[in-house]
Every structure is written in C-alpha cells, then in structure tokens.
Design a protein around this motif. Structure first.
Motif, PDB file in Angstrom:
ATOM      1  N   UNK A 157      12.151  27.410   3.634  1.00  0.00           N
ATOM      2  CA  UNK A 157      13.585  27.337   3.373  1.00  0.00           C
ATOM      3  C   UNK A 157      14.066  25.884   3.346  1.00  0.00           C
ATOM      4  N   UNK A 158      13.548  25.058   4.237  1.00  0.00           N
ATOM      5  CA  UNK A 158      13.922  23.635   4.243  1.00  0.00           C
ATOM      6  C   UNK A 158      13.456  22.969   2.955  1.00  0.00           C
ATOM      7  N   UNK A 159      12.244  23.309   2.514  1.00  0.00           N
ATOM      8  CA  UNK A 159      11.733  22.741   1.267  1.00  0.00           C
ATOM      9  C   UNK A 159      12.563  23.191   0.068  1.00  0.00           C
ATOM     10  N   UNK A 160      13.201  24.351   0.197  1.00  0.00           N
ATOM     11  CA  UNK A 160      14.042  24.868  -0.885  1.00  0.00           C
ATOM     12  C   UNK A 160      15.453  24.291  -0.826  1.00  0.00           C
ATOM     13  N   UNK A 161      15.732  23.414   0.159  1.00  0.00           N
ATOM     14  CA  UNK A 161      17.016  22.736   0.195  1.00  0.00           C
ATOM     15  C   UNK A 161      17.973  23.170   1.294  1.00  0.00           C
ATOM     16  N   UNK A 162      17.579  24.109   2.139  1.00  0.00           N
ATOM     17  CA  UNK A 162      18.447  24.540   3.235  1.00  0.00           C
ATOM     18  C   UNK A 162      18.440  23.480   4.331  1.00  0.00           C
ATOM     19  N   UNK A 163      19.608  23.219   4.930  1.00  0.00           N
ATOM     20  CA  UNK A 163      19.624  22.349   6.097  1.00  0.00           C
ATOM     21  C   UNK A 163      19.084  23.163   7.275  1.00  0.00           C
ATOM     22  N   UNK A 164      18.830  22.493   8.400  1.00  0.00           N
ATOM     23  CA  UNK A 164      18.186  23.156   9.538  1.00  0.00           C
ATOM     24  C   UNK A 164      18.995  24.349  10.041  1.00  0.00           C
ATOM     25  N   UNK A 165      20.303  24.194  10.172  1.00  0.00           N
ATOM     26  CA  UNK A 165      21.132  25.284  10.696  1.00  0.00           C
ATOM     27  C   UNK A 165      21.159  26.476   9.741  1.00  0.00           C
ATOM     28  N   UNK A 166      21.297  26.210   8.450  1.00  0.00           N
ATOM     29  CA  UNK A 166      21.304  27.308   7.468  1.00  0.00           C
ATOM     30  C   UNK A 166      19.952  28.002   7.406  1.00  0.00           C
ATOM     31  N   UNK A 167      18.882  27.231   7.521  1.00  0.00           N
ATOM     32  CA  UNK A 167      17.545  27.825   7.515  1.00  0.00           C
ATOM     33  C   UNK A 167      17.353  28.748   8.715  1.00  0.00           C
ATOM     34  N   UNK A 189       9.559  25.917  -5.230  1.00  0.00           N
ATOM     35  CA  UNK A 189       9.746  27.370  -5.240  1.00  0.00           C
ATOM     36  C   UNK A 189      11.220  27.653  -4.931  1.00  0.00           C
ATOM     37  N   UNK A 190      11.891  28.442  -5.757  1.00  0.00           N
ATOM     38  CA  UNK A 190      13.288  28.779  -5.456  1.00  0.00           C
ATOM     39  C   UNK A 190      13.386  29.577  -4.156  1.00  0.00           C
ATOM     40  N   UNK A 191      14.381  29.240  -3.355  1.00  0.00           N
ATOM     41  CA  UNK A 191      14.525  29.900  -2.063  1.00  0.00           C
ATOM     42  C   UNK A 191      14.719  31.400  -2.207  1.00  0.00           C
ATOM     43  N   UNK A 192      15.364  31.832  -3.305  1.00  0.00           N
ATOM     44  CA  UNK A 192      15.580  33.260  -3.507  1.00  0.00           C
ATOM     45  C   UNK A 192      14.249  34.007  -3.568  1.00  0.00           C
ATOM     46  N   UNK A 193      13.283  33.410  -4.240  1.00  0.00           N
ATOM     47  CA  UNK A 193      11.951  34.009  -4.333  1.00  0.00           C
ATOM     48  C   UNK A 193      11.280  34.032  -2.966  1.00  0.00           C
ATOM     49  N   UNK A 194      11.398  32.931  -2.233  1.00  0.00           N
ATOM     50  CA  UNK A 194      10.828  32.861  -0.881  1.00  0.00           C
ATOM     51  C   UNK A 194      11.440  33.947  -0.004  1.00  0.00           C
ATOM     52  N   UNK A 195      12.759  34.042  -0.025  1.00  0.00           N
ATOM     53  CA  UNK A 195      13.464  35.033   0.785  1.00  0.00           C
ATOM     54  C   UNK A 195      12.969  36.439   0.460  1.00  0.00           C
ATOM     55  N   UNK A 196      12.893  36.765  -0.830  1.00  0.00           N
ATOM     56  CA  UNK A 196      12.471  38.108  -1.248  1.00  0.00           C
ATOM     57  C   UNK A 196      11.014  38.392  -0.878  1.00  0.00           C
ATOM     58  N   UNK A 197      10.138  37.433  -1.131  1.00  0.00           N
ATOM     59  CA  UNK A 197       8.713  37.661  -0.867  1.00  0.00           C
ATOM     60  C   UNK A 197       8.420  37.763   0.629  1.00  0.00           C
ATOM     61  N   UNK A 198       9.043  36.909   1.419  1.00  0.00           N
ATOM     62  CA  UNK A 198       8.853  36.982   2.866  1.00  0.00           C
ATOM     63  C   UNK A 198       9.390  38.312   3.386  1.00  0.00           C
ATOM     64  N   UNK A 199      10.553  38.707   2.911  1.00  0.00           N
ATOM     65  CA  UNK A 199      11.157  39.971   3.344  1.00  0.00           C
ATOM     66  C   UNK A 199      10.281  41.163   2.974  1.00  0.00           C
TER      67      UNK A 199
END
Length: 133
Positions: free
Chosen positions: A49-59, A1-11
C-alpha cells in the motif's frame, strides 16, 4: 502495481485462506499484531500500500479495513452456508421467533452468490478509498 489491484488480490487471497480453514476464522480474527506471522503479513500488505502511494496512516487504516471486511464476510459465509446448501430443497428451518425480516429474506439468502456478494463489497470499499485519495 495499482493499489486497487493489491487491495482486491490480498482480500481475495485472505478470504480463500479463511474459507479453506473456517474453524480458524475466530483465531485469525483475534490474532494480535504482536504475533510474528501476523506482523509479517500486515507489514507485507502495508509495504504494498505504501508503494502504491498511501501514507502510513492511510495504509494502516486500509489494512484494518481489508482485515475486518474479509474476516467478517468469511464468517458470514460460513455461518449462512446451511441456508445456501438447501437450494432446491425445503427451506432451512429458522427459529420459531426469527425476525420477520430474516424470514422474508431467507429465500434470497438461499440463492446468494457469495463470490458476487464479496466482490460487491470490494467495489464499495475501493470506490470509497478512491474518493479519499
């Protein structure tokens, strides 16, 4: 799942929850991560977010951004609802000593589409995060 979609849907889901329970906004805004329900919700978002490729700090920073943005917008929406409720009627009365910029923008505020404003902010944040990846 693209992180952008995750970010938008969670928000969007968090905003919908807050708007269904506007009196809970201050409580949820101050809910510490030591609360088990808050920790579970934060952990679920972090995992996506981690599954979408973010490192721990960025997540973690993105989680803080999502939370801050959504809580702030929901609080703004609830606090400015009386201005939008007066569409087509007399302008909502502002305090006599209201800032002139607020007075100038009151008609625009009355016509504000909160969904559009929310999506605008999501776009700004997603674009900013994309430049960091």
């Amino acid at each position: 799942i693209p992180w952008q979609l995750v970010f938008r849907e969670v928000s969007r889901a968090y905003r919908a929850l807050l708007l269904r329970h506007p009196h809970a906004i201050p409580l949820l805004a101050a809910l510490p991560l030591s609360d088990p329900a808050a920790a579970r919700a934060a952990g679920a978002v972090m995992a996506l977010l981690r599954a979408a490729g973010f490192d721990a700090q960025s997540a973690l920073k993105t989680l803080a951004t999502i939370t801050s943005y959504v809580v702030g917008v929901a609080q703004w929406e609830v606090g400015t609802a009386p201005y939008r409720a007066e569409r087509g009627g007399a302008p909502f009365p502002l305090p006599a000593d209201a800032d002139p910029y607020l007075v100038e923008l009151a008609p625009q505020l009355a016509e504000d589409d909160c969904d559009e404003t929310f999506e605008f902010g999501l776009d700004v944040i997603v674009r900013g995060l994309e430049t960091r990846s």
